[in-house]
Structures are given as structure tokens and as C-alpha cells.
Design a protein around this motif. Structure first.
Motif, PDB file in Angstrom:
ATOM      1  N   SER A 137       4.455  21.717 -18.756  1.00  0.00           N
ATOM      2  CA  SER A 137       3.249  21.407 -17.989  1.00  0.00           C
ATOM      3  C   SER A 137       2.023  22.163 -18.474  1.00  0.00           C
ATOM      4  CB  SER A 137       3.481  21.692 -16.498  1.00  0.00           C
ATOM      5  OG  SER A 137       3.979  23.002 -16.337  1.00  0.00           O
ATOM      6  N   SER A 138       2.203  23.074 -19.443  1.00  0.00           N
ATOM      7  CA  SER A 138       1.032  23.765 -20.004  1.00  0.00           C
ATOM      8  C   SER A 138       1.390  24.408 -21.337  1.00  0.00           C
ATOM      9  CB  SER A 138       0.507  24.845 -19.034  1.00  0.00           C
ATOM     10  OG  SER A 138       1.467  25.863 -18.915  1.00  0.00           O
ATOM     11  N   GLY A 139       0.346  24.867 -22.029  1.00  0.00           N
ATOM     12  CA  GLY A 139       0.507  25.702 -23.220  1.00  0.00           C
ATOM     13  C   GLY A 139       1.332  25.081 -24.344  1.00  0.00           C
ATOM     14  N   ILE A 140       2.186  25.921 -24.935  1.00  0.00           N
ATOM     15  CA  ILE A 140       2.995  25.517 -26.096  1.00  0.00           C
ATOM     16  C   ILE A 140       3.929  24.359 -25.720  1.00  0.00           C
ATOM     17  CG2 ILE A 140       4.776  26.321 -27.705  1.00  0.00           C
ATOM     18  CD1 ILE A 140       3.513  29.172 -27.398  1.00  0.00           C
ATOM     19  N   GLY A 141       4.414  24.370 -24.484  1.00  0.00           N
ATOM     20  CA  GLY A 141       5.327  23.310 -24.045  1.00  0.00           C
ATOM     21  C   GLY A 141       4.656  21.948 -24.044  1.00  0.00           C
ATOM     22  N   ILE A 157       9.934  20.517 -15.595  1.00  0.00           N
ATOM     23  CA  ILE A 157       8.799  21.322 -15.111  1.00  0.00           C
ATOM     24  C   ILE A 157       8.917  21.609 -13.622  1.00  0.00           C
ATOM     25  CG2 ILE A 157       7.125  20.581 -16.837  1.00  0.00           C
ATOM     26  CD1 ILE A 157       6.445  18.276 -15.077  1.00  0.00           C
ATOM     27  N   ARG A 158       8.283  22.691 -13.199  1.00  0.00           N
ATOM     28  CA  ARG A 158       8.327  22.980 -11.754  1.00  0.00           C
ATOM     29  C   ARG A 158       7.060  22.489 -11.054  1.00  0.00           C
ATOM     30  NH1 ARG A 158       7.532  29.564 -11.716  1.00  0.00           N
ATOM     31  NH2 ARG A 158       5.698  29.554 -13.059  1.00  0.00           N
ATOM     32  N   ASN A 159       5.976  22.325 -11.819  1.00  0.00           N
ATOM     33  CA  ASN A 159       4.711  21.878 -11.232  1.00  0.00           C
ATOM     34  C   ASN A 159       4.549  20.386 -11.544  1.00  0.00           C
ATOM     35  OD1 ASN A 159       2.055  21.309 -10.629  1.00  0.00           O
ATOM     36  ND2 ASN A 159       1.255  23.246 -11.423  1.00  0.00           N
ATOM     37  N   LEU A 165      12.239  21.101 -12.539  1.00  0.00           N
ATOM     38  CA  LEU A 165      13.152  22.208 -12.883  1.00  0.00           C
ATOM     39  C   LEU A 165      12.421  23.539 -12.725  1.00  0.00           C
ATOM     40  CD1 LEU A 165      15.743  23.440 -14.212  1.00  0.00           C
ATOM     41  CD2 LEU A 165      14.587  23.172 -16.406  1.00  0.00           C
ATOM     42  N   ASP A 166      13.025  24.416 -11.922  1.00  0.00           N
ATOM     43  CA  ASP A 166      12.575  25.810 -11.876  1.00  0.00           C
ATOM     44  C   ASP A 166      13.696  26.619 -12.525  1.00  0.00           C
ATOM     45  OD1 ASP A 166      12.086  28.450 -11.305  1.00  0.00           O
ATOM     46  OD2 ASP A 166      11.551  28.114  -9.204  1.00  0.00           O
ATOM     47  N   VAL A 167      13.463  27.081 -13.762  1.00  0.00           N
ATOM     48  CA  VAL A 167      14.558  27.735 -14.487  1.00  0.00           C
ATOM     49  C   VAL A 167      14.965  29.073 -13.872  1.00  0.00           C
ATOM     50  CG1 VAL A 167      14.287  26.684 -16.770  1.00  0.00           C
ATOM     51  CG2 VAL A 167      12.972  28.691 -16.222  1.00  0.00           C
ATOM     52  N   SER A 168      14.137  29.613 -12.974  1.00  0.00           N
ATOM     53  CA  SER A 168      14.494  30.905 -12.380  1.00  0.00           C
ATOM     54  C   SER A 168      15.416  30.736 -11.169  1.00  0.00           C
ATOM     55  CB  SER A 168      13.238  31.665 -11.954  1.00  0.00           C
ATOM     56  OG  SER A 168      12.644  31.029 -10.831  1.00  0.00           O
ATOM     57  N   ASN A 181      13.790  25.403 -25.103  1.00  0.00           N
ATOM     58  CA  ASN A 181      13.844  26.323 -23.967  1.00  0.00           C
ATOM     59  C   ASN A 181      12.546  27.121 -23.917  1.00  0.00           C
ATOM     60  OD1 ASN A 181      15.828  26.658 -22.026  1.00  0.00           O
ATOM     61  ND2 ASN A 181      17.287  27.581 -23.455  1.00  0.00           N
ATOM     62  N   ASN A 182      11.452  26.426 -23.594  1.00  0.00           N
ATOM     63  CA  ASN A 182      10.124  27.045 -23.726  1.00  0.00           C
ATOM     64  C   ASN A 182       9.656  27.784 -22.463  1.00  0.00           C
ATOM     65  OD1 ASN A 182       7.102  27.078 -24.612  1.00  0.00           O
ATOM     66  ND2 ASN A 182       7.125  25.862 -22.738  1.00  0.00           N
ATOM     67  N   ALA A 183      10.057  27.315 -21.279  1.00  0.00           N
ATOM     68  CA  ALA A 183       9.548  27.912 -20.033  1.00  0.00           C
ATOM     69  C   ALA A 183       9.812  29.408 -20.022  1.00  0.00           C
ATOM     70  CB  ALA A 183      10.203  27.254 -18.823  1.00  0.00           C
TER      71      ALA A 183
HETATM   72  N1  LIG Z   1       1.697  32.331 -26.380  1.00  0.00           N
HETATM   73  C1  LIG Z   1       2.248  33.341 -27.030  1.00  0.00           C
HETATM   74  O1  LIG Z   1       1.610  34.023 -27.855  1.00  0.00           O
HETATM   75  C2  LIG Z   1       3.702  33.680 -26.830  1.00  0.00           C
HETATM   76  C3  LIG Z   1       4.245  34.775 -27.500  1.00  0.00           C
HETATM   77  C4  LIG Z   1       5.601  35.065 -27.318  1.00  0.00           C
HETATM   78  C5  LIG Z   1       6.382  34.277 -26.504  1.00  0.00           C
HETATM   79  N2  LIG Z   1       5.814  33.235 -25.866  1.00  0.00           N
HETATM   80  C6  LIG Z   1       6.687  32.421 -25.010  1.00  0.00           C
HETATM   81  O2  LIG Z   1       6.512  31.049 -25.336  1.00  0.00           O
HETATM   82  C7  LIG Z   1       6.634  30.269 -24.144  1.00  0.00           C
HETATM   83  C8  LIG Z   1       5.382  29.425 -23.928  1.00  0.00           C
HETATM   84  O3  LIG Z   1       4.248  30.260 -23.948  1.00  0.00           O
HETATM   85  P1  LIG Z   1       2.826  29.746 -23.487  1.00  0.00           P
HETATM   86  O4  LIG Z   1       1.842  30.639 -24.126  1.00  0.00           O
HETATM   87  O5  LIG Z   1       2.719  28.282 -23.675  1.00  0.00           O
HETATM   88  O6  LIG Z   1       2.893  30.121 -21.932  1.00  0.00           O
HETATM   89  P2  LIG Z   1       2.255  29.408 -20.651  1.00  0.00           P
HETATM   90  O7  LIG Z   1       1.022  28.669 -20.988  1.00  0.00           O
HETATM   91  O8  LIG Z   1       2.218  30.479 -19.609  1.00  0.00           O
HETATM   92  O9  LIG Z   1       3.352  28.327 -20.263  1.00  0.00           O
HETATM   93  C9  LIG Z   1       4.574  28.710 -19.762  1.00  0.00           C
HETATM   94  C10 LIG Z   1       5.198  27.492 -19.139  1.00  0.00           C
HETATM   95  O10 LIG Z   1       6.443  27.899 -18.594  1.00  0.00           O
HETATM   96  C11 LIG Z   1       6.502  27.387 -17.282  1.00  0.00           C
HETATM   97  N3  LIG Z   1       7.356  28.194 -16.437  1.00  0.00           N
HETATM   98  C12 LIG Z   1       7.264  29.513 -16.149  1.00  0.00           C
HETATM   99  N4  LIG Z   1       8.230  29.870 -15.319  1.00  0.00           N
HETATM  100  C13 LIG Z   1       8.939  28.747 -15.064  1.00  0.00           C
HETATM  101  C14 LIG Z   1      10.061  28.460 -14.263  1.00  0.00           C
HETATM  102  N5  LIG Z   1      10.648  29.401 -13.509  1.00  0.00           N
HETATM  103  N6  LIG Z   1      10.552  27.204 -14.248  1.00  0.00           N
HETATM  104  C15 LIG Z   1       9.964  26.239 -14.973  1.00  0.00           C
HETATM  105  N7  LIG Z   1       8.888  26.428 -15.731  1.00  0.00           N
HETATM  106  C16 LIG Z   1       8.380  27.676 -15.767  1.00  0.00           C
HETATM  107  C17 LIG Z   1       5.090  27.393 -16.773  1.00  0.00           C
HETATM  108  O11 LIG Z   1       5.022  26.493 -15.699  1.00  0.00           O
HETATM  109  P3  LIG Z   1       3.923  26.591 -14.529  1.00  0.00           P
HETATM  110  O12 LIG Z   1       2.744  25.823 -15.050  1.00  0.00           O
HETATM  111  O13 LIG Z   1       4.591  25.948 -13.383  1.00  0.00           O
HETATM  112  O14 LIG Z   1       3.628  28.052 -14.324  1.00  0.00           O
HETATM  113  C18 LIG Z   1       4.359  26.920 -17.998  1.00  0.00           C
HETATM  114  O15 LIG Z   1       4.360  25.508 -18.091  1.00  0.00           O
HETATM  115  C19 LIG Z   1       6.879  31.251 -23.001  1.00  0.00           C
HETATM  116  O16 LIG Z   1       8.277  31.363 -22.796  1.00  0.00           O
HETATM  117  C20 LIG Z   1       6.316  32.538 -23.547  1.00  0.00           C
HETATM  118  O17 LIG Z   1       6.934  33.672 -22.949  1.00  0.00           O
HETATM  119  C21 LIG Z   1       4.502  32.914 -25.999  1.00  0.00           C
END
Ligand SMILES: NC(=O)c1ccc[n+]([C@@H]2O[C@H](COP(=O)([O-])OP(=O)(O)OC[C@H]3O[C@@H](n4cnc5c(N)ncnc54)[C@H](OP(=O)(O)O)[C@@H]3O)[C@@H](O)[C@H]2O)c1
Length: 153
Positions: free
Chosen positions: A36-40, A58-60, A85-88, A112-114
């Protein structure tokens, strides 16, 4: 490392479109958690662009629906679905797994991005520290599900 090109020919500056250029993913199905956001979101968009049937886990759900619509606007033939899906949460993972199995879809790719990074101390619905529950337990269970489905299809 440091943006240098590796043996693959790609670096940390390479885009998802660049690394998948020329790959035909039709016939494959992928789950992308946290799409639902970011890299995913970008991963879901580019996999769909390559013909992969993408299930955004996704949870949202409202945010997920917006992402799905934006992807379909850019690529009207994209095969893309959103499932909750709420992976937590163990209950949510169980419910997702049950719904996914009922859908009859295979699972070829699991992204497994969340994940979350260093939130303030909080407990998950199952009384585990939230980051541990999200980034380790939830992801491990999804991997076990992936292995389980490998033997079904
Ligand atoms: N960006 C970086 O530089 C970086 C570096 C190292 C590792 N990572 C890892 O790469 C992944 C993606 O990063 P990102 O930058 O794209 O982060 P992000 O924009 O914060 O996106 C994280 C995504 O994970 C979802 N999420 C979090 N907890 C969740 C749960 N319990 N159940 C389901 N979905 C959940 C969020 O959903 P909601 O919208 O509902 O919150 C959001 O869509 C993450 O695992 C992050 O830790 C990123």
C-alpha cells in the motif's frame, strides 16, 4: 555497495523496471506484502507491468484500493488484487492464508516487504514486541505458507 555496479550489471541505483526489463512474468502469481506504500507499491506496479498476477497483501484496504486503481490506470490489463493482511497478527495471517487457499491461486513469488523500523516500544495483538512480530514472526509464517503452497502446485 556505494552504488557500484555488481556482477548482475545492476547497482543500488537500478530501478525495478530496469532489472525486470525483457522478463515475461505472465503465468506467475506474486504476493507483495505491504504494497500500500513505498517499495511495496513500486514492486507491485512493476511486477504487474511484467504480466505477473499480483496480490497486494495489505492492512490498509482504502490505501490499497487507491494503489490498485493507479496501477490499473497506467496499465489497464494488469492482473492485480488486494487482500487484507496484518503480518503482525497471527489471527490475520491465518485468515489471509485461508482466504488465499480458497482463491485457488498458485503462489510463485512471495515478496515479504511489509515491515517497520524502530517504532516506539509497543506490543502486537499477540503481546509480542511489535517490530519482532512484524519483521520476524509474520514474515517467517508467510515463508512457511509459501513452502506449503509449493507442494500444492
Ligand atoms: N526504505 C529503505 O531505505 C529501507 C531500508 C531497509 C529496509 N527497508 C525495509 O523495506 C520494506 C519497505 O520499506 P519502505 O521504505 O517501502 O517502507 P514504508 O513506506 O514504511 O512501507 C512499509 C509497508 O509495510 C506495511 N506494513 C507495516 N506493518 C505492517 C503490518 N503489520 N501488516 C501489513 N503491512 C504492514 C505498511 O503498511 P501501512 O501503510 O498500513 O502502514 C507499508 O505499506 C520495509 O520492510 C522496510 O523495513 C527499507
Amino acid at each position: 555497495m556505494f552504488g557500484l555496479t555488481g556482477p548482475s550489471g545492476f547497482s543500488r541505483f537500478s530501478t525495478a523496471e530496469e532489472v525486470t526489463h525483457g522478463i515475461d512474468g505472465s503465468g506467475l502469481t506474486a504476493i507483495v506484502t505491504g504494497a500500500s506504500s513505498g517499495i511495496g507499491t513500486e514492486t507491485a506496479r512493476v511486477l504487474a507491468l511484467r504480466g505477473v498476477h499480483v496480490v497486494m497483501a495489505i492492512r490498509n484496504m482504502p490505501a490499497g484500493r487507491e494503489v490498485k486503481e493507479a496501477i490499473l490506470k497506467q496499465n489497464p490489463t494488469a492482473k492485480i488484487d488486494a487482500m487484507e493482511l496484518d503480518v503482525s497478527s497471527v489471527a490475520s495471517v491465518n485468515s489471509f492464508v485461508s482466504d488465499y487457499k480458497s482463491s485457488g491461486l498458485p503462489l510463485n513469488i512471495l515478496i515479504n516487504n511489509a515491515g517497520i523500523l524502530a517504532p516506539p516500544y509497543m506490543l502486537s495483538k499477540d503481546n509480542m514486541e511489535l517490530q519482532f512480530a512484524t519483521n520476524h514472526v509474520g514474515k517467517d509464517v508467510m515463508c512457511i505458507f509459501r513452502i506449503f503452497l509449493m507442494f500444492m502446485f
